[in-house]
Design a protein around this motif. Structure first.
Motif, PDB file in Angstrom:
ATOM      1  N   ILE A  96      19.591   1.073  -3.019  1.00  0.00           N
ATOM      2  CA  ILE A  96      19.743  -0.380  -2.927  1.00  0.00           C
ATOM      3  C   ILE A  96      18.924  -1.056  -4.011  1.00  0.00           C
ATOM      4  N   PHE A  97      17.685  -0.620  -4.181  1.00  0.00           N
ATOM      5  CA  PHE A  97      16.798  -1.232  -5.169  1.00  0.00           C
ATOM      6  C   PHE A  97      17.358  -1.094  -6.574  1.00  0.00           C
ATOM      7  N   TRP A  98      17.683   0.133  -6.982  1.00  0.00           N
ATOM      8  CA  TRP A  98      18.101   0.356  -8.363  1.00  0.00           C
ATOM      9  C   TRP A  98      19.488  -0.195  -8.644  1.00  0.00           C
ATOM     10  N   LEU A  99      20.422  -0.116  -7.679  1.00  0.00           N
ATOM     11  CA  LEU A  99      21.745  -0.701  -7.906  1.00  0.00           C
ATOM     12  C   LEU A  99      21.654  -2.220  -8.031  1.00  0.00           C
ATOM     13  N   GLY A 100      20.845  -2.851  -7.176  1.00  0.00           N
ATOM     14  CA  GLY A 100      20.652  -4.292  -7.284  1.00  0.00           C
ATOM     15  C   GLY A 100      19.978  -4.675  -8.581  1.00  0.00           C
ATOM     16  N   LEU A 101      19.027  -3.861  -9.000  1.00  0.00           N
ATOM     17  CA  LEU A 101      18.283  -4.157 -10.217  1.00  0.00           C
ATOM     18  C   LEU A 101      19.135  -3.990 -11.472  1.00  0.00           C
ATOM     19  N   ILE A 102      20.133  -3.118 -11.421  1.00  0.00           N
ATOM     20  CA  ILE A 102      20.967  -2.858 -12.591  1.00  0.00           C
ATOM     21  C   ILE A 102      22.284  -3.638 -12.550  1.00  0.00           C
ATOM     22  N   ALA A 103      22.923  -3.710 -11.389  1.00  0.00           N
ATOM     23  CA  ALA A 103      24.253  -4.315 -11.292  1.00  0.00           C
ATOM     24  C   ALA A 103      24.241  -5.818 -11.551  1.00  0.00           C
ATOM     25  N   CYS A 104      23.263  -6.515 -11.042  1.00  0.00           N
ATOM     26  CA  CYS A 104      23.242  -7.979 -11.210  1.00  0.00           C
ATOM     27  C   CYS A 104      23.049  -8.402 -12.663  1.00  0.00           C
ATOM     28  N   HIS A 154      15.731  -8.478  -1.257  1.00  0.00           N
ATOM     29  CA  HIS A 154      15.925  -7.930  -2.604  1.00  0.00           C
ATOM     30  C   HIS A 154      17.299  -8.321  -3.133  1.00  0.00           C
ATOM     31  N   LEU A 155      18.301  -8.268  -2.250  1.00  0.00           N
ATOM     32  CA  LEU A 155      19.658  -8.606  -2.664  1.00  0.00           C
ATOM     33  C   LEU A 155      19.984 -10.084  -2.487  1.00  0.00           C
ATOM     34  N   LEU A 156      19.328 -10.760  -1.550  1.00  0.00           N
ATOM     35  CA  LEU A 156      19.654 -12.150  -1.237  1.00  0.00           C
ATOM     36  C   LEU A 156      19.513 -13.066  -2.438  1.00  0.00           C
ATOM     37  N   PHE A 157      18.365 -13.058  -3.084  1.00  0.00           N
ATOM     38  CA  PHE A 157      18.137 -13.983  -4.189  1.00  0.00           C
ATOM     39  C   PHE A 157      19.052 -13.685  -5.369  1.00  0.00           C
ATOM     40  N   ARG A 158      19.298 -12.424  -5.647  1.00  0.00           N
ATOM     41  CA  ARG A 158      20.164 -12.051  -6.763  1.00  0.00           C
ATOM     42  C   ARG A 158      21.600 -12.485  -6.511  1.00  0.00           C
ATOM     43  N   ILE A 159      22.095 -12.159  -5.333  1.00  0.00           N
ATOM     44  CA  ILE A 159      23.486 -12.478  -5.008  1.00  0.00           C
ATOM     45  C   ILE A 159      23.668 -13.984  -4.858  1.00  0.00           C
ATOM     46  N   SER A 160      22.669 -14.680  -4.293  1.00  0.00           N
ATOM     47  CA  SER A 160      22.785 -16.137  -4.154  1.00  0.00           C
ATOM     48  C   SER A 160      22.855 -16.812  -5.514  1.00  0.00           C
ATOM     49  N   SER A 214       2.685  12.864  -3.811  1.00  0.00           N
ATOM     50  CA  SER A 214       1.861  12.139  -2.846  1.00  0.00           C
ATOM     51  C   SER A 214       2.592  11.995  -1.514  1.00  0.00           C
ATOM     52  N   PRO A 215       1.834  11.879  -0.408  1.00  0.00           N
ATOM     53  CA  PRO A 215       2.482  11.720   0.895  1.00  0.00           C
ATOM     54  C   PRO A 215       3.264  10.416   0.996  1.00  0.00           C
ATOM     55  N   GLU A 216       2.876   9.395   0.229  1.00  0.00           N
ATOM     56  CA  GLU A 216       3.596   8.128   0.272  1.00  0.00           C
ATOM     57  C   GLU A 216       4.977   8.246  -0.355  1.00  0.00           C
ATOM     58  N   SER A 217       5.140   9.160  -1.316  1.00  0.00           N
ATOM     59  CA  SER A 217       6.442   9.295  -1.964  1.00  0.00           C
ATOM     60  C   SER A 217       7.463   9.896  -1.007  1.00  0.00           C
ATOM     61  N   LYS A 218       7.001  10.625  -0.006  1.00  0.00           N
ATOM     62  CA  LYS A 218       7.920  11.161   0.989  1.00  0.00           C
ATOM     63  C   LYS A 218       8.417  10.069   1.918  1.00  0.00           C
ATOM     64  N   ALA A 219       7.722   8.938   1.948  1.00  0.00           N
ATOM     65  CA  ALA A 219       8.124   7.831   2.799  1.00  0.00           C
ATOM     66  C   ALA A 219       9.208   6.980   2.153  1.00  0.00           C
ATOM     67  N   ILE A 220       9.518   7.230   0.889  1.00  0.00           N
ATOM     68  CA  ILE A 220      10.547   6.459   0.208  1.00  0.00           C
ATOM     69  C   ILE A 220      11.916   6.929   0.678  1.00  0.00           C
ATOM     70  N   SER A 221      12.705   5.995   1.107  1.00  0.00           N
ATOM     71  CA  SER A 221      14.036   6.286   1.608  1.00  0.00           C
ATOM     72  C   SER A 221      15.025   6.343   0.447  1.00  0.00           C
ATOM     73  N   GLU A 222      15.939   7.301   0.510  1.00  0.00           N
ATOM     74  CA  GLU A 222      16.961   7.412  -0.535  1.00  0.00           C
ATOM     75  C   GLU A 222      17.878   6.206  -0.510  1.00  0.00           C
ATOM     76  N   ALA A 223      18.185   5.711   0.684  1.00  0.00           N
ATOM     77  CA  ALA A 223      19.058   4.538   0.798  1.00  0.00           C
ATOM     78  C   ALA A 223      18.388   3.314   0.189  1.00  0.00           C
ATOM     79  N   GLU A 224      17.109   3.120   0.476  1.00  0.00           N
ATOM     80  CA  GLU A 224      16.385   1.993  -0.101  1.00  0.00           C
ATOM     81  C   GLU A 224      16.274   2.114  -1.613  1.00  0.00           C
ATOM     82  N   SER A 225      16.058   3.316  -2.085  1.00  0.00           N
ATOM     83  CA  SER A 225      15.975   3.534  -3.526  1.00  0.00           C
ATOM     84  C   SER A 225      17.294   3.176  -4.204  1.00  0.00           C
TER      85      SER A 225
END
Length: 162
Positions: A126-134, A40-46, A113-124
């Motif tokens: 990473i995803f949103w900071l990468g999506l906004i900062a770049c 997720h971060l590799l292509f953006r940062i590269s 949903s039970p799948e939403s409990k599987a979402i990690s706060e750290a991953e979330s």
């Protein structure tokens, strides 16, 4: 003097399941998909690194821009098809109905949903900071190129000082 019975039937119970909450928080703060987070971060940062250092490696403006566009295309595909779904539960696609009209379908996991409990706060994060900062960095680069009058696409590519 009153003596208390040593065989109390009371037990220490955490208020509002605080122990369970802290154990869930520890589980949620871990990165569950490290490979997806990396790409997720590799292509953006590269793409940003290539933009900043392209003049040191190649004098060809076209080669640098094609490399940046390919990296950002890989980033788009990765976010749309892999990291959006794994890291935060987003999914979208284009649907064309019988009349030939294009409809965009956006989905996200339900909060209950039970799948939403599987979402990690750290991953979330990473995803949103990468999506906004770049993109913010790309806007800064665009304004700096515009105001420094280094707008390469307006020149012919030849040095015209002679």
């Amino acid at each position: 003097m009153l003596q208390q019975d040593s065989n109390d039937d009371t037990e220490d119970v955490s208020l509002f399941d605080a122990e369970e909450e802290t154990s869930n928080r520890q589980k949620k703060s871990q990165v569950r998909h490290p490979v997806a987070s990396f790409f997720h971060l590799l292509f953006r940062i590269s793409a940003i690194v290539v933009y900043l250092l392209c003049e040191f490696f190649s004098k060809s403006f076209i080669a640098c821009m094609v490399t940046i566009i390919l990296l950002l295309s890989c980033d788009f595909w990765t976010v749309k098809n892999v990291t959006g779904r794994l890291m935060v539960g987003l999914r979208w696609w284009n649907h064309i109905d019988e009349d030939g009209k294009s409809h965009w379908v956006f989905e996200s996991r339900k909060a209950s949903s039970p799948e939403s409990k599987a979402i990690s706060e750290a991953e979330s994060r990473i995803f949103w900071l990468g999506l906004i900062a770049c993109p913010v960095l790309w806007v800064i680069f665009a304004f700096s190129a515009l105001f420094s009058f280094k707008v390469k696409w307006l020149s012919t590519g030849e040095d015209q000082t002679s």
